[in-house]
Design a protein around this motif. Sequence first.
Motif, mmCIF file in Angstrom:
data_model
loop_
_atom_site.group_PDB
_atom_site.id
_atom_site.type_symbol
_atom_site.label_atom_id
_atom_site.label_comp_id
_atom_site.label_asym_id
_atom_site.label_seq_id
_atom_site.Cartn_x
_atom_site.Cartn_y
_atom_site.Cartn_z
ATOM 1 N N GLU A 145 -1.820 5.256 7.373
ATOM 2 C CA GLU A 145 -1.055 6.321 7.939
ATOM 3 C C GLU A 145 -0.653 5.921 8.881
ATOM 4 O O GLU A 145 0.268 6.915 9.649
ATOM 5 C CB GLU A 145 -2.538 7.543 7.871
ATOM 6 N N ARG A 165 0.932 -1.011 -0.193
ATOM 7 C CA ARG A 165 -0.152 0.285 0.140
ATOM 8 C C ARG A 165 1.060 1.121 -0.168
ATOM 9 O O ARG A 165 0.299 2.847 -0.380
ATOM 10 C CB ARG A 165 -0.805 0.304 1.166
ATOM 11 N N SER A 166 1.665 1.286 0.621
ATOM 12 C CA SER A 166 2.331 2.190 1.041
ATOM 13 C C SER A 166 4.419 2.539 0.343
ATOM 14 O O SER A 166 4.664 3.427 0.514
ATOM 15 C CB SER A 166 2.376 3.022 2.125
ATOM 16 N N ASP A 183 -12.056 -1.050 4.069
ATOM 17 C CA ASP A 183 -10.870 0.357 3.759
ATOM 18 C C ASP A 183 -10.057 1.213 4.406
ATOM 19 O O ASP A 183 -9.358 1.606 4.456
ATOM 20 C CB ASP A 183 -11.314 0.617 2.019
ATOM 21 N N SER A 238 -0.859 10.256 2.663
ATOM 22 C CA SER A 238 -1.742 10.570 4.186
ATOM 23 C C SER A 238 -2.454 11.943 3.759
ATOM 24 O O SER A 238 -2.033 13.434 3.960
ATOM 25 C CB SER A 238 -1.018 11.086 6.087
ATOM 26 N N THR A 287 -7.724 -0.075 6.847
ATOM 27 C CA THR A 287 -6.569 -0.516 6.105
ATOM 28 C C THR A 287 -6.357 1.300 5.612
ATOM 29 O O THR A 287 -4.878 0.918 6.006
ATOM 30 C CB THR A 287 -6.871 -0.778 4.702
ATOM 31 N N SER A 288 -6.439 2.062 5.129
ATOM 32 C CA SER A 288 -6.136 3.558 4.843
ATOM 33 C C SER A 288 -6.046 4.420 6.947
ATOM 34 O O SER A 288 -4.157 4.615 6.794
ATOM 35 C CB SER A 288 -6.724 4.288 4.492
ATOM 36 N N GLU A 289 -6.296 3.681 7.862
ATOM 37 C CA GLU A 289 -5.811 4.359 8.925
ATOM 38 C C GLU A 289 -4.765 2.965 9.327
ATOM 39 O O GLU A 289 -3.307 4.400 9.472
ATOM 40 C CB GLU A 289 -7.266 3.938 9.899
ATOM 41 N N GLN A 330 -3.565 15.132 -3.288
ATOM 42 C CA GLN A 330 -3.011 13.364 -2.614
ATOM 43 C C GLN A 330 -2.874 12.560 -3.464
ATOM 44 O O GLN A 330 -3.255 12.535 -4.675
ATOM 45 C CB GLN A 330 -4.301 12.218 -1.565
ATOM 46 N N ASN A 375 0.274 8.700 -4.092
ATOM 47 C CA ASN A 375 1.085 8.007 -4.088
ATOM 48 C C ASN A 375 1.939 7.116 -4.563
ATOM 49 O O ASN A 375 1.408 6.830 -5.884
ATOM 50 C CB ASN A 375 -0.158 6.507 -3.460
#
Length: 289
Positions: free
Chosen positions: A65, A16-17, A57, A141, A60-62, A192, A194
């Motif tokens: 981040e 993801r990141s 989701d 983020s 997952t984002s939290e 935003q 990525n």
Amino acid sequence: MTPLDYGYLRKLLKDRSGLDLSSDKQYLVESRLIPLARKAGMPGIAELVAKIKSGSDAMTSEVVEAMTTNETFFFRDKIPFDHLREAVLPALVQARANRRALRIWCAASSTGQEPYSIAMCIKEFPALAGWRVEILATDLSQEVLEKSKAGLYSQFEVQRGLPIQMLVKYFTQTGELWQLNADIRAMVQHRQLNLLQDFSHLGTFDVIFCRNVLIYFDQETKAGIFDRMARMLEADGDLALGAAESVVGISDAFRPYPERRGLYRSNPERTARGAAMPQALKMVAAAAR
Ligand SMILES: C[S@@+](CC[C@H](N)C(=O)[O-])C[C@H]1O[C@@H](n2cnc3c(N)ncnc32)[C@H](O)[C@@H]1O
């Protein structure tokens, strides 16, 4: 945290990141995610992982981040901003004299201290008066971007790296916080983004700052990002990396300036637009010449 849950989170974060955690970083994951689990009313990481696996989701984002490191401060490391004032901007003022416009991308801009430091440098550069200068600040983020947009900083944050004259000149005190004045805030656009995903839609830039984010990625991910960035940097544009980062041994899309540490120029042998062009496209381009 069980080894299985750690393995799952490691892969999730890498995908993801780009965060590349070694096998011994459980303590780091626990220190960041246990508070997140508690905040969500869960006893621990096992429940957090179950929630992600159920397809949440938002969770997952939290988690992604919470695992990013957002450390930043005004005029961080000083040297990149000296390069900007002493070499990069003077050269661009000459090279873009007809167009009188510049595009600067601050990739991984965190809470804004970096793009606003660039904005203050531009403001203090008389030869750019009246030019259209676009500064684009992007980050994975959303939370840091919101803080950046507000331009509100604590006493501690403005004391880190910001010369007092600039504090007086460009900030207004509001209660216990300091807010950047609207004219400086207006110089920076936020979006935003990525870095693992396609960013070619952003267009081309004269300067790219990409500092203190690639250190978290593995070599292959860094090489891919360098190649894609080279295609978006003007042939006479410059890339600034963080003090612990380099392209050397990772990618030949850029070459270091011999006397300017941390500053890079596209490799002319792999021209900006040809840098990572697929072979088939290169043949089409060559045939068209
Ligand atoms: C340590 S801060 C660096 C901030 C600033 N560039 C500086 O040097 O002071 C790293 C930033 O990279 C962002 N980041 C991490 N992974 C990212 C990704 N895959 N794409 C874009 N930004 C990312 C984080 O959210 C964080 O704000």
